[in-house]
Design a protein around this motif. Structure first.
Motif, PDB file in Angstrom:
ATOM      1  N   ALA A  90       0.819  -1.215   0.000  1.00  0.00           N
ATOM      2  CA  ALA A  90       0.000   0.000   0.000  1.00  0.00           C
ATOM      3  C   ALA A  90       0.849   1.259   0.000  1.00  0.00           C
ATOM      4  O   ALA A  90       0.449   2.289  -0.553  1.00  0.00           O
ATOM      5  N   SER A  91       2.034   1.189   0.598  1.00  0.00           N
ATOM      6  CA  SER A  91       2.914   2.365   0.647  1.00  0.00           C
ATOM      7  C   SER A  91       3.422   2.766  -0.737  1.00  0.00           C
ATOM      8  O   SER A  91       3.900   3.886  -0.920  1.00  0.00           O
ATOM      9  N   ARG A  92       3.307   1.870  -1.711  1.00  0.00           N
ATOM     10  CA  ARG A  92       3.805   2.143  -3.059  1.00  0.00           C
ATOM     11  C   ARG A  92       2.754   2.756  -3.971  1.00  0.00           C
ATOM     12  O   ARG A  92       3.015   3.013  -5.150  1.00  0.00           O
ATOM     13  N   VAL A  93       1.560   2.949  -3.444  1.00  0.00           N
ATOM     14  CA  VAL A  93       0.464   3.526  -4.218  1.00  0.00           C
ATOM     15  C   VAL A  93       0.371   5.018  -3.907  1.00  0.00           C
ATOM     16  O   VAL A  93       0.500   5.429  -2.757  1.00  0.00           O
ATOM     17  N   ARG A  94       0.142   5.818  -4.932  1.00  0.00           N
ATOM     18  CA  ARG A  94       0.084   7.275  -4.783  1.00  0.00           C
ATOM     19  C   ARG A  94      -1.311   7.799  -5.110  1.00  0.00           C
ATOM     20  O   ARG A  94      -2.046   7.198  -5.901  1.00  0.00           O
ATOM     21  N   SER A  95      -1.647   8.930  -4.511  1.00  0.00           N
ATOM     22  CA  SER A  95      -2.922   9.583  -4.819  1.00  0.00           C
ATOM     23  C   SER A  95      -3.017   9.861  -6.320  1.00  0.00           C
ATOM     24  O   SER A  95      -2.012  10.177  -6.974  1.00  0.00           O
ATOM     25  N   GLY A  96      -4.235   9.711  -6.844  1.00  0.00           N
ATOM     26  CA  GLY A  96      -4.463   9.985  -8.258  1.00  0.00           C
ATOM     27  C   GLY A  96      -4.196   8.812  -9.183  1.00  0.00           C
ATOM     28  O   GLY A  96      -4.428   8.907 -10.389  1.00  0.00           O
ATOM     29  N   GLU A  97      -3.715   7.676  -8.649  1.00  0.00           N
ATOM     30  CA  GLU A  97      -3.408   6.520  -9.491  1.00  0.00           C
ATOM     31  C   GLU A  97      -4.659   5.686  -9.765  1.00  0.00           C
ATOM     32  O   GLU A  97      -5.667   5.783  -9.065  1.00  0.00           O
ATOM     33  N   SER A  98      -4.540   4.856 -10.778  1.00  0.00           N
ATOM     34  CA  SER A  98      -5.541   3.812 -11.034  1.00  0.00           C
ATOM     35  C   SER A  98      -4.901   2.471 -10.700  1.00  0.00           C
ATOM     36  O   SER A  98      -3.728   2.236 -10.988  1.00  0.00           O
ATOM     37  N   LEU A  99      -5.689   1.578 -10.089  1.00  0.00           N
ATOM     38  CA  LEU A  99      -5.145   0.352  -9.511  1.00  0.00           C
ATOM     39  C   LEU A  99      -6.059  -0.824  -9.810  1.00  0.00           C
ATOM     40  O   LEU A  99      -7.267  -0.744  -9.616  1.00  0.00           O
ATOM     41  N   LEU A 100      -5.466  -1.913 -10.280  1.00  0.00           N
ATOM     42  CA  LEU A 100      -6.168  -3.190 -10.372  1.00  0.00           C
ATOM     43  C   LEU A 100      -5.795  -4.005  -9.144  1.00  0.00           C
ATOM     44  O   LEU A 100      -4.613  -4.215  -8.879  1.00  0.00           O
ATOM     45  N   LEU A 101      -6.792  -4.461  -8.400  1.00  0.00           N
ATOM     46  CA  LEU A 101      -6.539  -5.193  -7.162  1.00  0.00           C
ATOM     47  C   LEU A 101      -7.189  -6.566  -7.249  1.00  0.00           C
ATOM     48  O   LEU A 101      -8.414  -6.711  -7.310  1.00  0.00           O
ATOM     49  N   ASP A 102      -6.357  -7.555  -7.278  1.00  0.00           N
ATOM     50  CA  ASP A 102      -6.717  -8.958  -7.466  1.00  0.00           C
ATOM     51  C   ASP A 102      -7.397  -9.529  -6.217  1.00  0.00           C
ATOM     52  O   ASP A 102      -7.359  -8.935  -5.145  1.00  0.00           O
ATOM     53  N   VAL A 103      -7.969 -10.727  -6.358  1.00  0.00           N
ATOM     54  CA  VAL A 103      -8.589 -11.404  -5.219  1.00  0.00           C
ATOM     55  C   VAL A 103      -7.538 -12.153  -4.398  1.00  0.00           C
ATOM     56  O   VAL A 103      -6.440 -12.426  -4.867  1.00  0.00           O
ATOM     57  N   GLY A 104      -7.908 -12.493  -3.167  1.00  0.00           N
ATOM     58  CA  GLY A 104      -7.021 -13.273  -2.307  1.00  0.00           C
ATOM     59  C   GLY A 104      -6.937 -12.685  -0.917  1.00  0.00           C
ATOM     60  O   GLY A 104      -7.311 -11.527  -0.678  1.00  0.00           O
ATOM     61  N   SER A 105      -6.421 -13.467   0.026  1.00  0.00           N
ATOM     62  CA  SER A 105      -6.344 -13.008   1.409  1.00  0.00           C
ATOM     63  C   SER A 105      -5.274 -11.931   1.592  1.00  0.00           C
ATOM     64  O   SER A 105      -5.460 -11.002   2.403  1.00  0.00           O
ATOM     65  N   THR A 106      -4.170 -12.022   0.865  1.00  0.00           N
ATOM     66  CA  THR A 106      -3.136 -10.992   1.002  1.00  0.00           C
ATOM     67  C   THR A 106      -3.560  -9.698   0.326  1.00  0.00           C
ATOM     68  O   THR A 106      -3.325  -8.607   0.855  1.00  0.00           O
ATOM     69  N   THR A 107      -4.210  -9.802  -0.833  1.00  0.00           N
ATOM     70  CA  THR A 107      -4.706  -8.579  -1.490  1.00  0.00           C
ATOM     71  C   THR A 107      -5.871  -7.972  -0.706  1.00  0.00           C
ATOM     72  O   THR A 107      -6.062  -6.755  -0.742  1.00  0.00           O
ATOM     73  N   LEU A 108      -6.617  -8.792   0.016  1.00  0.00           N
ATOM     74  CA  LEU A 108      -7.638  -8.237   0.915  1.00  0.00           C
ATOM     75  C   LEU A 108      -6.978  -7.403   2.002  1.00  0.00           C
ATOM     76  O   LEU A 108      -7.455  -6.310   2.353  1.00  0.00           O
ATOM     77  N   ALA A 109      -5.862  -7.882   2.522  1.00  0.00           N
ATOM     78  CA  ALA A 109      -5.108  -7.087   3.499  1.00  0.00           C
ATOM     79  C   ALA A 109      -4.580  -5.800   2.871  1.00  0.00           C
ATOM     80  O   ALA A 109      -4.523  -4.761   3.538  1.00  0.00           O
ATOM     81  N   VAL A 110      -4.208  -5.857   1.591  1.00  0.00           N
ATOM     82  CA  VAL A 110      -3.776  -4.637   0.890  1.00  0.00           C
ATOM     83  C   VAL A 110      -4.927  -3.630   0.822  1.00  0.00           C
ATOM     84  O   VAL A 110      -4.740  -2.432   1.055  1.00  0.00           O
ATOM     85  N   ALA A 111      -6.121  -4.111   0.513  1.00  0.00           N
ATOM     86  CA  ALA A 111      -7.287  -3.221   0.458  1.00  0.00           C
ATOM     87  C   ALA A 111      -7.498  -2.519   1.797  1.00  0.00           C
ATOM     88  O   ALA A 111      -7.752  -1.307   1.856  1.00  0.00           O
ATOM     89  N   GLN A 112      -7.371  -3.277   2.876  1.00  0.00           N
ATOM     90  CA  GLN A 112      -7.544  -2.681   4.207  1.00  0.00           C
ATOM     91  C   GLN A 112      -6.439  -1.679   4.509  1.00  0.00           C
ATOM     92  O   GLN A 112      -6.697  -0.620   5.094  1.00  0.00           O
ATOM     93  N   ALA A 113      -5.215  -1.976   4.089  1.00  0.00           N
ATOM     94  CA  ALA A 113      -4.100  -1.051   4.308  1.00  0.00           C
ATOM     95  C   ALA A 113      -4.260   0.216   3.474  1.00  0.00           C
ATOM     96  O   ALA A 113      -3.909   1.318   3.926  1.00  0.00           O
ATOM     97  N   LEU A 114      -4.783   0.094   2.286  1.00  0.00           N
ATOM     98  CA  LEU A 114      -5.051   1.278   1.453  1.00  0.00           C
ATOM     99  C   LEU A 114      -6.118   2.161   2.100  1.00  0.00           C
ATOM    100  O   LEU A 114      -5.972   3.384   2.170  1.00  0.00           O
ATOM    101  N   ALA A 115      -7.193   1.534   2.571  1.00  0.00           N
ATOM    102  CA  ALA A 115      -8.272   2.309   3.208  1.00  0.00           C
ATOM    103  C   ALA A 115      -7.783   3.016   4.463  1.00  0.00           C
ATOM    104  O   ALA A 115      -8.272   4.103   4.811  1.00  0.00           O
ATOM    105  N   ASP A 116      -6.788   2.428   5.146  1.00  0.00           N
ATOM    106  CA  ASP A 116      -6.242   3.034   6.363  1.00  0.00           C
ATOM    107  C   ASP A 116      -5.393   4.274   6.079  1.00  0.00           C
ATOM    108  O   ASP A 116      -5.139   5.059   7.002  1.00  0.00           O
ATOM    109  N   ARG A 117      -4.942   4.433   4.860  1.00  0.00           N
ATOM    110  CA  ARG A 117      -4.115   5.588   4.502  1.00  0.00           C
ATOM    111  C   ARG A 117      -5.006   6.804   4.246  1.00  0.00           C
ATOM    112  O   ARG A 117      -5.442   7.062   3.131  1.00  0.00           O
ATOM    113  N   ARG A 118      -5.271   7.560   5.295  1.00  0.00           N
ATOM    114  CA  ARG A 118      -6.234   8.661   5.221  1.00  0.00           C
ATOM    115  C   ARG A 118      -5.804   9.755   4.253  1.00  0.00           C
ATOM    116  O   ARG A 118      -6.629  10.509   3.739  1.00  0.00           O
TER     117      ARG A 118
END
Length: 267
Positions: A90-118
Motif C-alpha cells: 500500500a505504501s507504493r500507491v500514490r494519490s491519483g493513481e488507477s489500480l487493479l486489485l486482485d482477489v485473495g487473502s493478502t490482497t484483501l489485506a492490501v485493500a484494508q491497508a489502502l483504506a487506512d491511509r487517510r
C-alpha cells in the motif's frame, strides 16, 4: 522415422519439466502422436515417478496442485505476515493513481491497508473481489471503487468469466497488485484455480506496473494455472521468513524482491 516410445517419453518428460505444466494437446502436437498415445506415455512416466498427471495434462513430480482454501481460511493464516506485506504494498500507491486489485487473502489485506491511509485520495480501484470492494467501501469518496462484474465464485467471493474480463479489456491501469498460490523463478507465477488465473493474466496485460504480493509459503511452488513469467513482474513483496534459496533464485532473474518486516507492526 518416428521416435521410439522411450525417446518420445524422454521428450515429453523434458517438456513437462520445462513448462511446469503441459497440456495433453500440446504434447501430442510436439511429439506428433495422438492424444491417446500421450496419455499412455504420461501414465508410464507417472508410474516411473517422473510426472504427476492432472486434469488435462501433467506436471513434474512434486509440483502438485493444492486443494484451494476458502478466503476465510486463508485470511486467518499468517495474518500478521500478510498485514506486513500489505502495508508495504500500500505504501507504493500514490494519490491519483488507477489500480487493479486482485482477489485473495493478502490482497484483501492490501485493500484494508489502502483504506487506512487517510491521506490517499483520488484513487481508482478496479477489483474482481467482492470482499475487497467491501473492504474499500469506507474509503469512498476518497476512492472510486469499480467491480468488474462476472460470474461469482463463492470460495473466494471472486468474479470470473464469463464476463469478468470484459472491463479489463477496456482499461489501462497504472498498477496491478496481484496475488497467487505459486511463485517460482523458472515456472513463474501460477494459481491453483484456472478461472481466477485467467483474470489475473488479463490484469497483467492491462497494467503498466505489476506488483505481486505473496507470503513465503508460496515461494518455490508451482500450480496449474499460469499467470505470468517472473520477467513480467516489476516487484515481489513477501515476508522475512522466506527461504534464502527462493529469494536468491527470484532475484537472479532481475526481479525486485522485498521482504516486509513484522517487527513493531500493529495488526
Amino acid at each position: 522415422m518416428a521416435d521410439s516410445a522411450a525417446a518420445r517419453r524422454e521428450r515429453i518428460a523434458a517438456e513437462v519439466s520445462r513448462r511446469g505444466f503441459a497440456r495433453v494437446t500440446d504434447l501430442a502436437r510436439l511429439a506428433r502422436v495422438s492424444e491417446v498415445t500421450v496419455r499412455t506415455d504420461l501414465a508410464a512416466l507417472e508410474a516411473e515417478g517422473r510426472v504427476t498427471r492432472v486434469h488435462g495434462g501433467a506436471m513434474p513430480r512434486g509440483l502438485v496442485t493444492a486443494r484451494e482454501s476458502s478466503l476465510e481460511q486463508s485470511t486467518v493464516r499468517a495474518s500478521r505476515v500478510k498485514r506486513a506485506i500489505a502495508v508495504e504494498a500500500a505504501s507504493r500507491v500514490r494519490s491519483g493513481e488507477s489500480l487493479l486489485l486482485d482477489v485473495g487473502s493478502t490482497t484483501l489485506a492490501v485493500a484494508q491497508a489502502l483504506a487506512d491511509r487517510r491521506e490517499l485520495t483520488e484513487l481508482v480501484v478496479i477489483t474482481n473481489g467482492l470482499a475487497i470492494a467491501l473492504a474499500l467501501e469506507p474509503a469512498i469518496p476518497r476512492f472510486t471503487v469499480v467491480v468488474t462484474g462476472g460470474t461469482l465464485r463463492s470460495l473466494q467471493h471472486s468474479l470470473v468469466n464469463p464476463l469478468a474480463t470484459s472491463l479489463l479489456d477496456e482499461v489501462r491501469a497504472d498498477t496491478a497488485i496481484l496475488g497467487a498460490t505459486g511463485v517460482h523463478a523458472e515456472h513463474g507465477v501460477t494459481n491453483v484455480n484456472l478461472p481466477e488465473a485467467e483474470v489475473k493474466r488479463r490484469m497483467v496485460a492491462a497494467s503498466t506496473r505489476r506488483i505481486l504480493v505473496a507470503d513465503s509459503s508460496k515461494l518455490g511452488q508451482v500450480h496449474l494455472g499460469r499467470v505470468a513469467t517472473v520477467q513480467q513482474l516489476d516487484a515481489l513483496i513477501t515476508d522475512a521468513d522466506a527461504a534464502q534459496e527462493h529469494l536468491d533464485a527470484l532475484r537472479s532473474t532481475g526481479l525486485d524482491v522485498t521482504t516486509a518486516p513484522t517487527a513493531g507492526l500493529v495488526v
